[in-house]
Motif scaffolding. Sequence first.
Motif, PDB file in Angstrom:
ATOM      1  N   GLN A   1       0.791  -1.401   0.051  1.00 36.40           N
ATOM      2  CA  GLN A   1      -0.072  -0.098  -0.135  1.00 36.40           C
ATOM      3  C   GLN A   1       0.802   1.325   0.141  1.00 36.40           C
ATOM      4  OE1 GLN A   1      -2.656  -0.594   3.107  1.00 36.40           O
ATOM      5  NE2 GLN A   1      -3.799  -2.054   2.146  1.00 36.40           N
ATOM      6  N   ASN A   2       2.011   1.183  -0.749  1.00 32.60           N
ATOM      7  CA  ASN A   2       2.868   2.331  -0.570  1.00 32.60           C
ATOM      8  C   ASN A   2       3.677   2.523  -1.783  1.00 32.60           C
ATOM      9  OD1 ASN A   2       2.887   3.298   2.135  1.00 32.60           O
ATOM     10  ND2 ASN A   2       3.800   1.494   2.519  1.00 32.60           N
ATOM     11  N   TRP A   3       3.604   3.687  -2.471  1.00 32.87           N
ATOM     12  CA  TRP A   3       4.302   4.070  -3.567  1.00 32.87           C
ATOM     13  C   TRP A   3       6.007   3.907  -3.284  1.00 32.87           C
ATOM     14  CZ3 TRP A   3       2.632   3.795  -8.223  1.00 32.87           C
ATOM     15  CH2 TRP A   3       0.942   3.691  -8.663  1.00 32.87           C
ATOM     16  N   THR A   4       6.838   3.495  -3.739  1.00 33.23           N
ATOM     17  CA  THR A   4       8.117   3.450  -3.485  1.00 33.23           C
ATOM     18  C   THR A   4       9.152   3.945  -4.480  1.00 33.23           C
ATOM     19  OG1 THR A   4       8.397   0.959  -4.125  1.00 33.23           O
ATOM     20  CG2 THR A   4       7.711   1.518  -2.055  1.00 33.23           C
ATOM     21  N   THR A   5       8.603   4.916  -5.460  1.00 34.39           N
ATOM     22  CA  THR A   5       9.379   5.314  -6.515  1.00 34.39           C
ATOM     23  C   THR A   5       9.501   6.833  -6.608  1.00 34.39           C
ATOM     24  OG1 THR A   5       9.679   4.890  -8.829  1.00 34.39           O
ATOM     25  CG2 THR A   5       7.375   5.469  -8.012  1.00 34.39           C
ATOM     26  N   SER A   6      10.180   7.449  -7.544  1.00 33.65           N
ATOM     27  CA  SER A   6      10.494   8.569  -7.764  1.00 33.65           C
ATOM     28  C   SER A   6       9.151   9.424  -8.448  1.00 33.65           C
ATOM     29  CB  SER A   6      11.584   8.852  -8.782  1.00 33.65           C
ATOM     30  OG  SER A   6      11.420   8.460 -10.100  1.00 33.65           O
ATOM     31  N   SER A   7       8.845  10.440  -8.479  1.00 30.64           N
ATOM     32  CA  SER A   7       7.883  11.035  -9.301  1.00 30.64           C
ATOM     33  C   SER A   7       7.808  10.863 -10.406  1.00 30.64           C
ATOM     34  CB  SER A   7       7.832  12.688  -8.749  1.00 30.64           C
ATOM     35  OG  SER A   7       8.956  13.269  -9.206  1.00 30.64           O
TER      36      SER A   7
END
Length: 184
Positions: free
Chosen positions: A59-65
């Motif tokens: 449930q988490n975005w783990t990346t760059s924009s």
Amino acid sequence: MKYLVIDDALNHKDATNLKNLFESGDVFWKISQPVPQEFQTEGTSLHQLQFVNTIYANQNWTTSSVIGEAITPLVNRCDTYALLRLKVNLTLRAEILSTHGFHIDLIPPHESALTAVYYFNDNNGWTEFKDGTKIQSKFNRLLVFPAKIEHSGSTHTDVISRIVANINFIPHPENKEFTELTKV
């Protein structure tokens, strides 16, 4: 077995942008094995290495924009009601063609979840199902199937790298194209 192959899944600009980004030196890759050793095809352990960029998990975005923005058209194309996991895998050219090993991505499997494999580039690798069906890697192709179906990736021998996105998701209930796949 039910599965869906969608060629030209994204518009050409978005597909090319994704391919160029993940082929650039701007993406962080972590070394991993494609599947746990107990599921690997016998005699292929020398070809069981991949690089992984996990974009969404737990449930988490783990990346760059930058990656998030580039991958958004793909997430939207999957018409996700709930995104469960999204990662991009890169394997390097091997000397032989072989199947990695059959597995499911979600343990325990979720009954209404789907797995989508998006192919960033053309190569002689494939995704294989236990019944022997092979879906060839082709630029901008999206393969969608029930997440509880065992599948495997493969090595490739004809280009430097094979890049695929692996997306596990629950489809939007109004998307009949995808929800039909969950009725297996």
